[in-house]
Design a protein around this motif. Structure first.
Motif, PDB file in Angstrom:
ATOM      1  N   ARG A 113       0.707  -1.305  -0.087  1.00 27.21           N
ATOM      2  CA  ARG A 113      -0.042  -0.079   0.018  1.00 27.21           C
ATOM      3  C   ARG A 113       0.922   1.097   0.082  1.00 27.21           C
ATOM      4  N   ALA A 114       1.988   1.143   0.699  1.00 30.41           N
ATOM      5  CA  ALA A 114       2.788   2.448   0.640  1.00 30.41           C
ATOM      6  C   ALA A 114       3.602   2.881  -0.483  1.00 30.41           C
ATOM      7  N   THR A 115       3.790   1.561  -1.541  1.00 33.43           N
ATOM      8  CA  THR A 115       4.373   1.855  -2.870  1.00 33.43           C
ATOM      9  C   THR A 115       3.139   2.447  -3.744  1.00 33.43           C
ATOM     10  N   VAL A 116       2.063   1.833  -3.674  1.00 29.41           N
ATOM     11  CA  VAL A 116       0.847   2.459  -4.380  1.00 29.41           C
ATOM     12  C   VAL A 116       0.618   3.864  -3.956  1.00 29.41           C
ATOM     13  N   ARG A 117       0.822   4.312  -2.591  1.00 26.96           N
ATOM     14  CA  ARG A 117       0.186   5.700  -2.198  1.00 26.96           C
ATOM     15  C   ARG A 117       1.275   6.457  -2.570  1.00 26.96           C
ATOM     16  N   ASP A 118       2.707   6.139  -2.633  1.00 27.19           N
ATOM     17  CA  ASP A 118       3.703   6.924  -3.106  1.00 27.19           C
ATOM     18  C   ASP A 118       3.612   7.082  -4.387  1.00 27.19           C
ATOM     19  N   ALA A 119       3.260   6.458  -5.250  1.00 28.10           N
ATOM     20  CA  ALA A 119       2.939   6.401  -6.862  1.00 28.10           C
ATOM     21  C   ALA A 119       1.893   7.488  -7.028  1.00 28.10           C
ATOM     22  N   VAL A 120       0.847   7.126  -6.488  1.00 24.45           N
ATOM     23  CA  VAL A 120      -0.676   8.125  -6.503  1.00 24.45           C
ATOM     24  C   VAL A 120      -0.073   9.456  -6.174  1.00 24.45           C
ATOM     25  N   LYS A 121       0.696   9.665  -5.145  1.00 24.09           N
ATOM     26  CA  LYS A 121       1.282  11.210  -4.756  1.00 24.09           C
ATOM     27  C   LYS A 121       1.978  11.701  -5.774  1.00 24.09           C
ATOM     28  N   VAL A 122       2.830  11.006  -6.402  1.00 20.81           N
ATOM     29  CA  VAL A 122       3.761  11.527  -7.690  1.00 20.81           C
ATOM     30  C   VAL A 122       2.973  11.945  -8.807  1.00 20.81           C
ATOM     31  N   LEU A 123       2.045  10.827  -9.153  1.00 23.55           N
ATOM     32  CA  LEU A 123       1.242  11.436 -10.280  1.00 23.55           C
ATOM     33  C   LEU A 123       0.268  12.408 -10.000  1.00 23.55           C
ATOM     34  N   THR A 124      -0.268  12.485  -8.820  1.00 26.64           N
ATOM     35  CA  THR A 124      -1.184  13.808  -8.457  1.00 26.64           C
ATOM     36  C   THR A 124      -0.313  15.008  -8.672  1.00 26.64           C
ATOM     37  N   GLY A 125       0.854  14.975  -7.959  1.00 26.37           N
ATOM     38  CA  GLY A 125       1.474  16.056  -8.087  1.00 26.37           C
ATOM     39  C   GLY A 125       1.875  16.565  -9.651  1.00 26.37           C
ATOM     40  N   LYS A 126       2.096  15.585 -10.512  1.00 24.08           N
ATOM     41  CA  LYS A 126       2.296  15.979 -11.878  1.00 24.08           C
ATOM     42  C   LYS A 126       0.996  16.127 -12.516  1.00 24.08           C
ATOM     43  N   GLY A 127      -0.058  16.242 -12.065  1.00 24.74           N
ATOM     44  CA  GLY A 127      -1.209  16.379 -12.836  1.00 24.74           C
ATOM     45  C   GLY A 127      -1.908  15.244 -13.335  1.00 24.74           C
ATOM     46  N   LEU A 128      -1.440  14.033 -13.532  1.00 23.44           N
ATOM     47  CA  LEU A 128      -2.039  13.244 -14.076  1.00 23.44           C
ATOM     48  C   LEU A 128      -3.285  12.329 -13.405  1.00 23.44           C
TER      49      LEU A 128
ATOM     50  N   THR B 151      -9.911   8.017  -6.912  1.00 28.54           N
ATOM     51  CA  THR B 151      -8.859   8.522  -7.603  1.00 28.54           C
ATOM     52  C   THR B 151      -8.974   8.218  -9.052  1.00 28.54           C
ATOM     53  N   LYS B 152      -9.026   9.416  -9.944  1.00 26.23           N
ATOM     54  CA  LYS B 152      -9.185   9.252 -11.368  1.00 26.23           C
ATOM     55  C   LYS B 152      -8.115   9.787 -12.009  1.00 26.23           C
ATOM     56  N   VAL B 153      -7.869   9.194 -13.319  1.00 28.29           N
ATOM     57  CA  VAL B 153      -6.956  10.106 -14.274  1.00 28.29           C
ATOM     58  C   VAL B 153      -7.649  11.174 -15.064  1.00 28.29           C
ATOM     59  N   ARG B 154      -6.791  12.483 -15.012  1.00 32.08           N
ATOM     60  CA  ARG B 154      -7.129  13.562 -15.459  1.00 32.08           C
ATOM     61  C   ARG B 154      -6.994  13.592 -16.914  1.00 32.08           C
TER      62      ARG B 154
END
Length: 198
Positions: A3-18, A27-30
């Protein structure tokens, strides 16, 4: 995966606007219009033949046309002797008989990074990775093998010499000419590529 890996990945992708995450929203793709396309990683994550990458390539080349001539003019005012030495060396490498793509790519990256650094404007710093990402795409697509590639290499020397001579108007003009040719090549190249794929 954890879960930590998924959480970190989502955090990175959210920060990049994806991605977008919110309570009761999930959680949805933009849409791609919300992605941070100034981020070199976002550019590099595109599939090489995806149509969206073609648009990114063309429009980021147009963005370079807006930014880099002004940076070259500022560089003529603010460049240090070390900046000038690096620019002249990189432009000489680009104009040599060197044909190794990796060597030419490294020299091209060094040249454009140094112009931004020499401008002396910290707001231009974040543009560096985007420009290097677009240069990478350009070399991967083989755009640098187009006939205008030789003229573009020669233009690098003219920009470097104008910066060395502290001639901001000439530095801006020569960079505009270089990038205008790149812009036209990018449009033509992708238009032909789109026809082939259709």
């Amino acid at each position: 995966m954890s879960r930590a890996t998924v959480r970190d990945a989502v955090k990175v992708l959210t920060g990049k606007g994806l991605l977008r995450t919110a309570r009761r929203f999930g959680t949805k793709v933009r849409l791609s219009e919300h992605w941070n396309l100034l981020d070199a990683e976002v550019i590099s994550w595109h599939e090489p033949h995806h149509a969206h990458l073609g648009r990114v390539f063309v429009e980021s080349t147009e963005l370079r046309y807006v930014i880099e001539p002004a940076a070259a003019q500022l560089a003529a005012e603010n460049a240090t002797s070390e900046h000038i030495r690096v620019l002249l060396r990189a432009s000489a490498k680009l104009n040599s008989r060197e044909r190794d793509t990796a060597t030419l790519f490294a020299a091209d990256c060094q040249f454009h990074s140094t112009v931004l650094d020499a401008a002396g404007n910290m707001m231009l710093g974040p543009m560096r990775q985007m420009i290097l990402g677009i240069l990478k795409i350009s070399y991967e697509f083989g755009v640098q093998q187009a006939p205008r590639g030789i003229a573009s290499r020669e233009r690098h020397t003219l920009v470097a010499e104008a910066i060395r001579d502290r001639d901001g108007v000439a530095a801006r003009s020569e960079m505009e000419k270089m990038l205008d040719a790149n812009r036209q090549t990018a449009r033509e190249y992708w238009k032909e590529r789109a026809k082939t794929e259709d």
